[in-house]
Motif scaffolding. Structure first.
Motif, PDB file in Angstrom:
ATOM      1  N   PRO A  22     -44.703  88.396 -64.428  1.00 24.94           N
ATOM      2  CA  PRO A  22     -44.713  89.963 -65.005  1.00 24.94           C
ATOM      3  C   PRO A  22     -46.172  90.285 -64.879  1.00 24.94           C
ATOM      4  O   PRO A  22     -46.255  91.804 -64.634  1.00 24.94           O
ATOM      5  N   THR A  23     -47.345  89.738 -64.776  1.00 23.02           N
ATOM      6  CA  THR A  23     -48.548  90.323 -64.466  1.00 23.02           C
ATOM      7  C   THR A  23     -48.318  90.725 -63.176  1.00 23.02           C
ATOM      8  O   THR A  23     -49.014  91.823 -63.090  1.00 23.02           O
ATOM      9  N   ARG A  24     -47.965  90.135 -62.380  1.00 30.08           N
ATOM     10  CA  ARG A  24     -48.144  90.905 -60.777  1.00 30.08           C
ATOM     11  C   ARG A  24     -47.133  92.020 -60.548  1.00 30.08           C
ATOM     12  O   ARG A  24     -47.530  92.903 -60.036  1.00 30.08           O
ATOM     13  N   SER A  37     -59.348  99.348 -57.735  1.00 29.37           N
ATOM     14  CA  SER A  37     -60.210  98.214 -57.852  1.00 29.37           C
ATOM     15  C   SER A  37     -59.887  97.068 -58.744  1.00 29.37           C
ATOM     16  O   SER A  37     -59.005  97.279 -59.584  1.00 29.37           O
ATOM     17  N   VAL A  38     -60.450  96.110 -58.628  1.00 33.29           N
ATOM     18  CA  VAL A  38     -59.967  94.789 -59.282  1.00 33.29           C
ATOM     19  C   VAL A  38     -60.282  95.090 -60.828  1.00 33.29           C
ATOM     20  O   VAL A  38     -59.732  94.731 -61.781  1.00 33.29           O
ATOM     21  N   GLY A  39     -61.774  95.600 -61.018  1.00 38.40           N
ATOM     22  CA  GLY A  39     -61.960  95.641 -62.388  1.00 38.40           C
ATOM     23  C   GLY A  39     -61.309  96.886 -63.163  1.00 38.40           C
ATOM     24  O   GLY A  39     -60.674  96.691 -64.294  1.00 38.40           O
ATOM     25  N   GLY A  46     -55.186  94.775 -69.080  1.00 37.76           N
ATOM     26  CA  GLY A  46     -55.731  94.022 -70.303  1.00 37.76           C
ATOM     27  C   GLY A  46     -56.005  92.675 -70.132  1.00 37.76           C
ATOM     28  O   GLY A  46     -56.114  91.792 -71.194  1.00 37.76           O
ATOM     29  N   PHE A  47     -56.141  92.170 -68.811  1.00 34.84           N
ATOM     30  CA  PHE A  47     -56.502  90.772 -68.554  1.00 34.84           C
ATOM     31  C   PHE A  47     -58.022  90.698 -68.016  1.00 34.84           C
ATOM     32  O   PHE A  47     -58.402  91.837 -67.446  1.00 34.84           O
ATOM     33  N   ASN A  51     -58.462  86.624 -63.778  1.00 31.98           N
ATOM     34  CA  ASN A  51     -57.012  86.544 -63.690  1.00 31.98           C
ATOM     35  C   ASN A  51     -56.478  87.438 -62.917  1.00 31.98           C
ATOM     36  O   ASN A  51     -55.660  87.029 -61.976  1.00 31.98           O
ATOM     37  N   VAL A  52     -56.774  88.806 -62.675  1.00 26.09           N
ATOM     38  CA  VAL A  52     -56.225  89.818 -61.968  1.00 26.09           C
ATOM     39  C   VAL A  52     -56.536  89.345 -60.521  1.00 26.09           C
ATOM     40  O   VAL A  52     -55.616  89.634 -59.869  1.00 26.09           O
ATOM     41  N   SER A  53     -57.728  89.078 -60.138  1.00 27.82           N
ATOM     42  CA  SER A  53     -58.076  88.332 -58.940  1.00 27.82           C
ATOM     43  C   SER A  53     -57.195  87.564 -58.321  1.00 27.82           C
ATOM     44  O   SER A  53     -56.852  87.361 -57.142  1.00 27.82           O
TER      45      SER A  53
END
Length: 113
Positions: A22-24, A37-39, A46-47, A51-53
């Protein structure tokens, strides 16, 4: 998928496995309208950035997104927009299943009155 060799089926399964988190899917949805951007993705999801990276790394590895470095930041964008057609197809199928279930439940409730 007719008559595909085992190796090809394994690649297809791996493609769907990447989409099974689900996050992806959330990240891909956020990238639908613009690169980010990653940020920015981390804040919107909200992660943590770490984790997102990790998710972005996997999405990049499998060709879903493209990474571009600009200064100290990395920006991501969709590599192949056909993933959205697939997701829309799946969402439509799930919605139809919900509608059928709701109709069946409504019919059941109507017979009890």
């Amino acid at each position: 998928m007719e008559a595909l060799p085992s190796e090809a089926l394994a690649q297809v399964a791996q493609y769907f496995q990447v989409l099974s988190e689900p996050t992806r899917l959330h990240i891909l949805n956020l990238l639908r309208s613009q690169e980010r951007s990653v940020g920015e993705l981390a804040q919107l999801c909200g992660f943590s950035s770490a984790n997102v990276s990790r998710h972005l790394s996997l999405l990049t590895q499998h060709g879903f997104v493209v990474r571009e470095s600009r200064g100290n930041s990395a920006f991501y964008r969709i590599a192949d927009e056909s993933v959205y057609a697939l997701c829309d197809l799946v969402c439509g199928n799930i919605a139809r299943q919900f509608e059928r279930t709701a109709q069946e439940r409504a019919a059941f409730v109507a017979t009890r009155r």
